[in-house]
Scaffold this active site. Structure first.
Site, short mmCIF file in Angstrom:
data_model
loop_
_atom_site.label_atom_id
_atom_site.label_comp_id
_atom_site.label_asym_id
_atom_site.label_seq_id
_atom_site.Cartn_x
_atom_site.Cartn_y
_atom_site.Cartn_z
N GLN A 57 0.83 -1.21 0.00
CA GLN A 57 0.00 0.00 0.00
C GLN A 57 0.87 1.26 0.00
O GLN A 57 0.64 2.21 0.76
CB GLN A 57 -0.94 0.03 1.22
CG GLN A 57 -1.72 -1.25 1.46
CD GLN A 57 -3.06 -1.29 0.78
OE1 GLN A 57 -3.34 -0.54 -0.13
NE2 GLN A 57 -3.91 -2.20 1.21
N HIS A 58 1.88 1.28 -0.86
CA HIS A 58 2.84 2.39 -0.94
C HIS A 58 2.75 3.12 -2.28
O HIS A 58 3.76 3.49 -2.85
CB HIS A 58 4.26 1.85 -0.76
CG HIS A 58 4.54 1.30 0.61
ND1 HIS A 58 5.65 0.50 0.87
CD2 HIS A 58 3.87 1.43 1.78
CE1 HIS A 58 5.64 0.16 2.16
NE2 HIS A 58 4.57 0.72 2.72
N THR A 59 1.56 3.34 -2.79
CA THR A 59 1.40 3.84 -4.15
C THR A 59 1.98 5.24 -4.34
O THR A 59 1.74 6.14 -3.54
CB THR A 59 -0.07 3.85 -4.56
OG1 THR A 59 -0.63 2.57 -4.27
CG2 THR A 59 -0.22 4.13 -6.04
#
Length: 510
Positions: A451-453
């Site tokens: 979840q590091h977009t």
């Protein structure tokens, strides 16, 4: 009634809270922040579970503090991405991991932006200014007067101590300060948590002295639907507040809604790839092909192990230690991460700190900078989510690095020192570990994302914004969140998101 502002900030998350607080340092500048989620006015108004650093609210299905986005990790592999929808944004629902980007990241971003504003030497004063480092205090690499408290996780938990001993047995370097630029190795995790409490950016920046500033207004429950453009200039936003549609006007608009929502808002405003927007039924205002053309993130799998005896619940944070090591050809930057959770996966999902008898996980990620996938708007209706594709495991190099990362975690579990607390892996079993194709199948079946977009509104001459977040070809509109980073950093981006708010505030004031 919400009054007109000089600067309208969309989103009170990792970047937006920092940006708004810094801009409002100037008493002559009227700053308005609108946040889609709730905005508590004091710390006691926060739900206790959002402050508990032993929990990860974003891991809980259906948590009211998050917004979900349907996505595809690979072709045919659906996933649900989550982002914070509360004061503090995703810093309210994430794990509290607060590791800085590496020098190599700043070199890469500076080159892509064609501007040394993003060089490590230029950003270091901002990194120091945003933090109060409770372990190092004032030092050449650290600050002691910033809004965000930073403390490294203790390694006293039996599983964390065993991880440290195993890393040394395997001859990985010690890396006691992961916010320095030392050789990657094993060390505690810098975290924006203190004494078991998560200090999100809403608390750090907007509930302190800034809350008493008459020139700073923060409005919750205000969902922005689009940006209004007139004659090449952003003039305001269309929003829903209190069940009514409203138009908020300002001299400058700054999107800080995150790397999934900011590009979607631009698309809904007619800013993006013209052919795609027309196909979705969105009137084209400004053709900007780079918006949503690709994204950058970190694929992740959980490698679980069975405790030899019941483990105590974590006392201050769900995080134990972290190991960073280079992949084959990784140029020494530590692009593989083995991150220790002291809470079982079932506990993270249920919102509990223990689950007797459940295995404990290592969260294993590939952090190699890479652009793939993309975000495409498919409808002019703001209620219809965009199509998000991560494009993971597309190349042989992608799959090779993921195998290396899983094998690195398995080697930790197999170390004699870790055997003091572990009976062994849940999986992958030995045959799969030794067979590339079998391991690829095991990984694909369990694939997730960190979840590091980043990278959906990339900066640079060929991108969508310049180094100061200004949207190419339009006046009065900036983007200031992780969407402007051309590629995700070699570490989780939470600390970098705050830096973006600080840096763009500075760039917009000078």
């Amino acid at each position: 009634m919400i009054r007109r502002a000089d600067v309208l900030v969309i989103g009170a998350g990792g970047s937006g809270a920092a940006l708004a607080a810094r801009l409002s340092d100037d008493p002559g500048r009227e700053v308005l922040v609108v946040e889609a989620g709730p905005v508590p006015r004091a710390l006691p108004e926060f739900p206790a579970d959002l402050l508990d650093a032993r929990l990860v609210p974003g891991a809980r299905p259906g948590d009211p503090a998050v917004r979900t986005f349907p996505a595809l990790l690979t072709s045919g592999k659906p996933y649900t991405a989550v982002r914070g929808r509360f004061l503090g944004g995703s810093t309210t629902v994430n794990g509290g991991y607060f590791i800085r980007a590496r020098r190599a990241d700043f070199d890469r971003w500076s080159a892509a932006a064609a501007d040394d504003l993003w060089s490590y030497d230029r950003v270091l004063p901002f990194l120091r200014a945003l933090e109060t480092d409770l372990d190092h205090g004032a030092a050449p690499l650290h600050g002691d007067r910033g809004p965000v408290p930073v403390r490294r996780t203790g390694l006293r938990h039996p599983a964390a101590a065993a991880f440290q001993a195993a890393a040394r047995e395997l001859r990985h370097p010690d890396e006691p300060d992961k916010n320095a630029q030392d050789a990657p190795g094993f060390g505690p995790v810098p975290s924006n948590t203190v004494d078991g409490r998560r200090v999100n950016t809403g608390i750090a920046y907007l509930l302190g002295a800034a809350a008493r500033r008459p020139n700073l207004t923060v409005v919750g429950g205000c969902a922005v639907r689009s940006v209004t453009i007139s004659r090449g200039r952003a003039t305001g936003v269309v929003a829903e507040h209190g069940g009514r549609r409203t138009v908020l006007e300002a001299d400058e608009i700054v999107l800080c809604a995150g790397a999934l929502t900011s590009p979607h808002l631009l698309h809904l405003s007619g800013i993006g790839p013209a052919e795609d927007l027309a196909r979705a039924g969105v009137p084209v205002v400004h053709d900007l092909p780079a918006v949503g053309a690709a994204l950058s993130d970190h694929p992740q799998v959980a490698v679980e192990w069975v405790p030899r005896r019941p483990m105590p619940e974590p006392s201050g944070s769900w995080l134990g230690g972290a190991l960073h090591l280079p992949s084959s050809g990784g140029a020494g930057a530590g692009d593989l991460e083995v991150l220790q959770s002291l809470v079982p996966i079932t506990g993270l999902i249920a919102g509990t700190t223990t689950d007797p008898g459940a295995p404990l996980p290592f969260l294993v990620s590939v952090l190699t900078p890479r652009r793939s996938g993309g975000l495409r708007t498919v409808s002019a209706d703001p209620g219809v989510p965009p199509r998000i594709e991560y494009g993971y495991l597309e190349t042989g190099a992608d799959r090779s690095r993921m195998r290396e990362a899983v094998r690195a975690a398995a080697a930790v579990v197999a170390a004699a020192a870790f055997g003091e607390v572990s009976r062994g892996l849940v999986g992958p079993a030995a045959p799969a570990l030794d067979d590339d194709r079998a391991l690829d199948r095991w990984i694909r079946a369990r694939l997730g994302t960190a979840q590091h977009t980043c990278g959906t509104v990339p900066m640079g001459p060929a991108g969508a914004v310049d180094a100061r977040g200004r949207v190419h070809g339009l006046e009065g509109l900036r983007v200031a969140d992780t969407s402007i980073l051309p590629t995700a950093p070699l570490r989780g981006p939470a600390a970098t998101a705050v830096l973006i708010g600080e840096l763009i505030a500075y760039a917009g004031s000078c």
